[in-house]
Write an enzyme that holds these catalytic residues in place. Structure first.
Site, PDB file in Angstrom:
ATOM      1  N   TRP A 149       6.326  66.287 -33.115  1.00  0.00           N
ATOM      2  CA  TRP A 149       5.039  66.471 -33.769  1.00  0.00           C
ATOM      3  C   TRP A 149       4.939  65.708 -35.088  1.00  0.00           C
ATOM      4  O   TRP A 149       3.863  65.531 -35.628  1.00  0.00           O
ATOM      5  CB  TRP A 149       4.810  67.964 -34.062  1.00  0.00           C
ATOM      6  CG  TRP A 149       6.033  68.592 -34.676  1.00  0.00           C
ATOM      7  CD1 TRP A 149       7.015  69.258 -33.992  1.00  0.00           C
ATOM      8  CD2 TRP A 149       6.463  68.548 -36.044  1.00  0.00           C
ATOM      9  NE1 TRP A 149       8.019  69.625 -34.861  1.00  0.00           N
ATOM     10  CE2 TRP A 149       7.706  69.206 -36.125  1.00  0.00           C
ATOM     11  CE3 TRP A 149       5.901  68.014 -37.196  1.00  0.00           C
ATOM     12  CZ2 TRP A 149       8.408  69.352 -37.319  1.00  0.00           C
ATOM     13  CZ3 TRP A 149       6.604  68.155 -38.393  1.00  0.00           C
ATOM     14  CH2 TRP A 149       7.841  68.815 -38.443  1.00  0.00           C
ATOM     15  N   ASN A 150       6.070  65.271 -35.656  1.00  0.00           N
ATOM     16  CA  ASN A 150       6.021  64.803 -37.051  1.00  0.00           C
ATOM     17  C   ASN A 150       5.304  63.473 -37.214  1.00  0.00           C
ATOM     18  O   ASN A 150       4.618  63.248 -38.206  1.00  0.00           O
ATOM     19  CB  ASN A 150       7.427  64.782 -37.671  1.00  0.00           C
ATOM     20  CG  ASN A 150       8.396  63.882 -36.943  1.00  0.00           C
ATOM     21  OD1 ASN A 150       8.207  63.550 -35.778  1.00  0.00           O
ATOM     22  ND2 ASN A 150       9.436  63.475 -37.628  1.00  0.00           N
ATOM     23  N   LYS A 173       4.643  64.060 -22.393  1.00  0.00           N
ATOM     24  CA  LYS A 173       4.563  65.475 -22.807  1.00  0.00           C
ATOM     25  C   LYS A 173       4.609  65.490 -24.330  1.00  0.00           C
ATOM     26  O   LYS A 173       5.685  65.378 -24.935  1.00  0.00           O
ATOM     27  CB  LYS A 173       5.765  66.221 -22.221  1.00  0.00           C
ATOM     28  CG  LYS A 173       5.549  67.722 -21.989  1.00  0.00           C
ATOM     29  CD  LYS A 173       5.183  68.502 -23.211  1.00  0.00           C
ATOM     30  CE  LYS A 173       6.360  69.115 -23.917  1.00  0.00           C
ATOM     31  NZ  LYS A 173       5.986  69.778 -25.182  1.00  0.00           N
ATOM     32  N   PRO A 174       3.444  65.606 -24.987  1.00  0.00           N
ATOM     33  CA  PRO A 174       3.470  65.658 -26.448  1.00  0.00           C
ATOM     34  C   PRO A 174       4.000  66.996 -26.936  1.00  0.00           C
ATOM     35  O   PRO A 174       4.072  67.960 -26.176  1.00  0.00           O
ATOM     36  CB  PRO A 174       1.991  65.493 -26.830  1.00  0.00           C
ATOM     37  CG  PRO A 174       1.225  65.961 -25.640  1.00  0.00           C
ATOM     38  CD  PRO A 174       2.095  65.772 -24.431  1.00  0.00           C
ATOM     39  N   GLY A 224      13.119  63.961 -30.569  1.00  0.00           N
ATOM     40  CA  GLY A 224      13.047  65.332 -31.081  1.00  0.00           C
ATOM     41  C   GLY A 224      14.391  65.710 -31.664  1.00  0.00           C
ATOM     42  O   GLY A 224      15.176  64.838 -32.064  1.00  0.00           O
ATOM     43  N   SER A 225      14.670  67.005 -31.700  1.00  0.00           N
ATOM     44  CA  SER A 225      15.921  67.452 -32.321  1.00  0.00           C
ATOM     45  C   SER A 225      17.112  67.196 -31.393  1.00  0.00           C
ATOM     46  O   SER A 225      16.952  67.134 -30.165  1.00  0.00           O
ATOM     47  CB  SER A 225      15.820  68.943 -32.633  1.00  0.00           C
ATOM     48  OG  SER A 225      15.691  69.662 -31.433  1.00  0.00           O
ATOM     49  N   GLU A 246      16.184  59.816 -29.092  1.00  0.00           N
ATOM     50  CA  GLU A 246      15.921  59.534 -30.505  1.00  0.00           C
ATOM     51  C   GLU A 246      15.935  60.884 -31.204  1.00  0.00           C
ATOM     52  O   GLU A 246      14.988  61.654 -31.087  1.00  0.00           O
ATOM     53  CB  GLU A 246      14.531  58.884 -30.683  1.00  0.00           C
ATOM     54  CG  GLU A 246      14.347  57.544 -29.986  1.00  0.00           C
ATOM     55  CD  GLU A 246      14.960  56.382 -30.743  1.00  0.00           C
ATOM     56  OE1 GLU A 246      15.540  56.598 -31.818  1.00  0.00           O
ATOM     57  OE2 GLU A 246      14.870  55.260 -30.230  1.00  0.00           O
ATOM     58  N   CYS A 280      12.058  61.667 -39.502  1.00  0.00           N
ATOM     59  CA  CYS A 280      13.421  61.500 -38.979  1.00  0.00           C
ATOM     60  C   CYS A 280      14.170  60.479 -39.816  1.00  0.00           C
ATOM     61  O   CYS A 280      15.361  60.639 -40.067  1.00  0.00           O
ATOM     62  CB  CYS A 280      13.395  61.098 -37.512  1.00  0.00           C
ATOM     63  SG  CYS A 280      12.401  59.646 -37.186  1.00  0.00           S
ATOM     64  N   GLU A 374      20.204  68.432 -41.358  1.00  0.00           N
ATOM     65  CA  GLU A 374      18.859  67.867 -41.548  1.00  0.00           C
ATOM     66  C   GLU A 374      17.960  68.959 -42.135  1.00  0.00           C
ATOM     67  O   GLU A 374      17.844  70.042 -41.563  1.00  0.00           O
ATOM     68  CB  GLU A 374      18.308  67.393 -40.195  1.00  0.00           C
ATOM     69  CG  GLU A 374      16.994  66.645 -40.313  1.00  0.00           C
ATOM     70  CD  GLU A 374      16.439  66.190 -38.949  1.00  0.00           C
ATOM     71  OE1 GLU A 374      16.353  67.025 -38.028  1.00  0.00           O
ATOM     72  OE2 GLU A 374      16.081  65.004 -38.840  1.00  0.00           O
TER      73      GLU A 374
HETATM   74  P1  NAD Z   1      12.039  69.527 -30.738  1.00  0.00           P
HETATM   75  O1  NAD Z   1      13.359  69.118 -30.204  1.00  0.00           O
HETATM   76  O2  NAD Z   1      11.824  70.938 -31.087  1.00  0.00           O
HETATM   77  O3  NAD Z   1      10.892  69.173 -29.674  1.00  0.00           O
HETATM   78  C1  NAD Z   1      10.682  67.867 -29.209  1.00  0.00           C
HETATM   79  C2  NAD Z   1       9.960  67.934 -27.877  1.00  0.00           C
HETATM   80  O4  NAD Z   1      10.830  68.482 -26.898  1.00  0.00           O
HETATM   81  C3  NAD Z   1       8.699  68.790 -27.862  1.00  0.00           C
HETATM   82  O5  NAD Z   1       7.702  68.106 -27.129  1.00  0.00           O
HETATM   83  C4  NAD Z   1       9.154  70.039 -27.132  1.00  0.00           C
HETATM   84  O6  NAD Z   1       8.123  70.708 -26.453  1.00  0.00           O
HETATM   85  C5  NAD Z   1      10.132  69.455 -26.144  1.00  0.00           C
HETATM   86  N1  NAD Z   1      11.099  70.418 -25.598  1.00  0.00           N
HETATM   87  C6  NAD Z   1      11.511  71.612 -26.143  1.00  0.00           C
HETATM   88  N2  NAD Z   1      12.420  72.185 -25.319  1.00  0.00           N
HETATM   89  C7  NAD Z   1      12.598  71.358 -24.274  1.00  0.00           C
HETATM   90  C8  NAD Z   1      13.426  71.388 -23.124  1.00  0.00           C
HETATM   91  N3  NAD Z   1      14.262  72.408 -22.882  1.00  0.00           N
HETATM   92  N4  NAD Z   1      13.361  70.357 -22.251  1.00  0.00           N
HETATM   93  C9  NAD Z   1      12.545  69.317 -22.490  1.00  0.00           C
HETATM   94  N5  NAD Z   1      11.734  69.233 -23.560  1.00  0.00           N
HETATM   95  C10 NAD Z   1      11.757  70.236 -24.435  1.00  0.00           C
HETATM   96  O7  NAD Z   1      11.769  68.548 -31.957  1.00  0.00           O
HETATM   97  P2  NAD Z   1      10.534  68.565 -32.975  1.00  0.00           P
HETATM   98  O8  NAD Z   1      10.665  69.733 -33.877  1.00  0.00           O
HETATM   99  O9  NAD Z   1       9.262  68.377 -32.214  1.00  0.00           O
HETATM  100  O10 NAD Z   1      10.795  67.226 -33.796  1.00  0.00           O
HETATM  101  C11 NAD Z   1      11.561  67.176 -34.959  1.00  0.00           C
HETATM  102  C12 NAD Z   1      12.876  66.498 -34.680  1.00  0.00           C
HETATM  103  O11 NAD Z   1      12.636  65.221 -34.115  1.00  0.00           O
HETATM  104  C13 NAD Z   1      13.685  66.239 -35.933  1.00  0.00           C
HETATM  105  O12 NAD Z   1      15.042  66.511 -35.689  1.00  0.00           O
HETATM  106  C14 NAD Z   1      13.481  64.739 -36.164  1.00  0.00           C
HETATM  107  O13 NAD Z   1      14.505  64.136 -36.904  1.00  0.00           O
HETATM  108  C15 NAD Z   1      13.412  64.239 -34.780  1.00  0.00           C
HETATM  109  N6  NAD Z   1      12.727  62.952 -34.712  1.00  0.00           N
HETATM  110  C16 NAD Z   1      13.469  61.845 -34.395  1.00  0.00           C
HETATM  111  C17 NAD Z   1      12.862  60.601 -34.352  1.00  0.00           C
HETATM  112  C18 NAD Z   1      13.652  59.371 -34.012  1.00  0.00           C
HETATM  113  O14 NAD Z   1      13.045  58.355 -33.717  1.00  0.00           O
HETATM  114  N7  NAD Z   1      14.966  59.396 -34.045  1.00  0.00           N
HETATM  115  C19 NAD Z   1      11.494  60.495 -34.613  1.00  0.00           C
HETATM  116  C20 NAD Z   1      10.773  61.637 -34.916  1.00  0.00           C
HETATM  117  C21 NAD Z   1      11.411  62.865 -34.954  1.00  0.00           C
END
Ligand code: NAD
Length: 505
Positions: A149-150, A173-174, A224-225, A246, A280, A374
């Protein structure tokens, strides 16, 4: 974020939906369907069919569709920025900046796909001189993209635009915090390709993301995380679906004794506080040469005067998008202070119900969570170092390896090369993200694979090596007609070719 059941108008059967909320005030921005496993599978099946059309287009034709989409996004920039502002809480100007960078990436991918991925002749070598050798990079088919989402436009676009330019169709899937932005992107692309399901969106929570991982996609690009990244990899392993991860980071900014302190402080402040620190590749740690440490802290504290979080026009920092993050930010600040860190601005009371005021901590023990985990909030931990060797060692003493920055008069490049990270800026912050021809991605717990640039295009393809026999080989080695005489001949030839000492030029 709670999924609520709402009846659909046609069948009366309950379809689960969820609301996306404005993190600044809790207002509902939109209501979206929770896509089920069957919905996701159906979207992937539609994408598979659309891939026959999209994949058969020439690079030029696909590029033109992508450039049209880029123009549509550009003309409706204010509309998309407003939606992103409402879903993430980030100031309008920041939302706009993120979209501008994404637009530039779409254009780059559209214009460079043919050159990077199209057929390329390569040397076939002396042993195989009778062969013409070609490599070309083919689309995988259907790519699943899961986004955070960030940066709800820029981040997934690094996968979406590059996957599309390479000839794949995409199911996206956003994040559940920014479904409206995801839907907007898919809707505008759909307008451009006459409604064909080349880029589709499936909205929902983690379960919908999991359904995409186990669907019949040919690659899954996840941002994501790290914790979710591991779940994604495990789910994808079931079908041997390749993944791009990522994940998070704990980037540092290094300040050398001969650095321009005013510019370094400006960069550290922006790198740490912009987007409320929810970046990130944001700056979380700052290592400053001890000879200029006090001056640097004085300068950054001066520049931070008047910087504040809020939802009024004068506030340059928005709310924390994900309420659960507030606890983590507070825990890190409290832990640092309990272990003896100094507070230059902000501090223990900086964390409110929706907003976190900028916080700068100094002399933060290296074993405190503000250094090791983080934080994802508008905080900076600034520590003195005796040398650039120490700055590099501390920078690299993390499981992450995403990005970072170096400020130095003379030695910027030398210091940058010693940092174990996917991306580094010298005398600026996050500049690499705006250079479309540079790869973007990390090492270690920050993930693997690359978006952006030629690497980012190749990430969504497979290499296809083709040889074409131009004339009969002088020595026929791949035949049962080969005899001992020929074996001896080839042994002599290889000794001439590779048996001697050779120095590389
Ligand atoms: P998150 O991991 O909570 O969620 C990311 C996505 O994964 C969401 O769309 C979520 O619905 C989905 N998701 C959740 N559970 C899942 C599962 N079991 N299977 C498949 N998909 C699932 O992360 P967030 O809070 O949305 O984003 C923040 C994190 O993203 C931070 O750690 C940040 O550093 C990282 N990030 C990394 C980059 C990069 O390019 N390296 C860029 C932006 C953000």
């Amino acid at each position: 974020m709670t999924a609520t059941l709402e009846p659909t108008t046609d069948t009366g059967a309950p379809t689960p939906t969820f609301d996306s909320l404005n993190p600044a005030n809790g207002d509902v921005v939109g209501t979206h369907a929770v896509a089920s496993k069957a919905d996701v599978d159906a979207a992937v099946a539609r994408a598979r069919e659309a891939a026959d059309w999209w994949g058969a287009l020439s690079f030029k034709e696909r590029g033109e569709y992508l450039l049209t989409w880029r123009s549509v996004i550009t003309r409706r920039l204010a509309q998309l920025a407003d939606l992103s502002h409402r879903e993430t809480g980030k100031p309008h100007g920041d939302a706009q900046l993120e979209i501008i960078l994404a637009i530039d990436h779409i254009a780059w991918a559209a214009k460079h796909a043919k050159k990077v991925l199209g057929p390329q002749k390569v040397s076939s070598g002396l042993l195989m001189a009778n062969q013409a050798a070609t490599v070309e990079y083919n689309a995988l088919g259907v790519v699943g993209v899961i986004g955070p989402w960030n940066y709800p436009v820029f981040t997934p676009m690094g996968s979406i635009a590059y996957a599309l330019a390479a000839g794949n169709t995409v199911v996206f899937k956003p994040s559940e915090y920014t479904p409206g932005v995801g839907q907007w992107l898919a809707d505008t692309f759909s307008e451009v390709v006459g409604g064909r399901p080349v880029l589709q969106v499936v909205t929902g929570l983690g379960e919908t993301g999991n359904a995409l991982c186990t669907a019949a996609v040919d690659k899954l690009a996840f941002t994501g995380s790290g914790a979710t990244g591991k779940k994604v990899m495990a789910a994808c392993a079931e079908n041997l679906t390749p993944v791009l991860i990522e994940a998070g980071g704990k980037d540092s900014l290094i300040v050398d004794e001969d650095a321009d302190l005013e510019k370094a402080a400006e960069a550290a402040l922006w790198g740490g506080m912009s987007n409320a620190g929810q970046t990130c590749i944001g700056t979380e740690r700052v290592y400053v040469h001890e000879k200029v440490f006090d001056s640097f802290v004085t300068e950054i504290t001066r520049q931070a005067q008047g910087l504040r979080a809020g939802d009024d026009a004068g506030a340059k920092i928005g709310p924390i998008t994900m309420p659960s993050q507030l606890k983590i930010i507070k825990r890190h600040i409290d832990d640092a202070i309990a272990k003896g860190a100094g507070v230059a601005i902000g501090g223990a009371d900086a964390v409110g119900e929706r907003f976190v005021q900028p916080t700068i901590l100094t002399n933060v023990p290296e074993n405190s969570t503000a250094i090791t985990e983080e934080t994802f909030g508008p905080t900076l931990a600034i520590n003195p170092v005796a040398s650039m060797d120490e700055a590099v060692a501390l920078t690299n003493a993390t499981e992450y390896g995403l990005a970072g920055a170096v400020f130095s008069g003379k030695n910027g490049m030398d210091i940058a090369r010693r940092i174990r990270a996917g991306m580094t800026s010298v005398n600026s912050v996050i500049a690499f993200a705006g250079v479309p021809s540079l790869p973007f991605g990390g090492v270690g717990q920050s993930g693997f694979g690359r978006i952006h640039g030629p690497d980012g295009l190749k990430e969504f393809t497979y290499a296809h090596a083709i040889t074409r026999q131009k004339f009969k080989p002088i020595m026929m080695l791949t035949s049962f007609s080969r005899d001992a005489k020929l074996d001896a001949k080839v042994a002599s030839l290889i000794t001439v070719m590779h048996g001697g000492k050779q120095t590389l030029k």
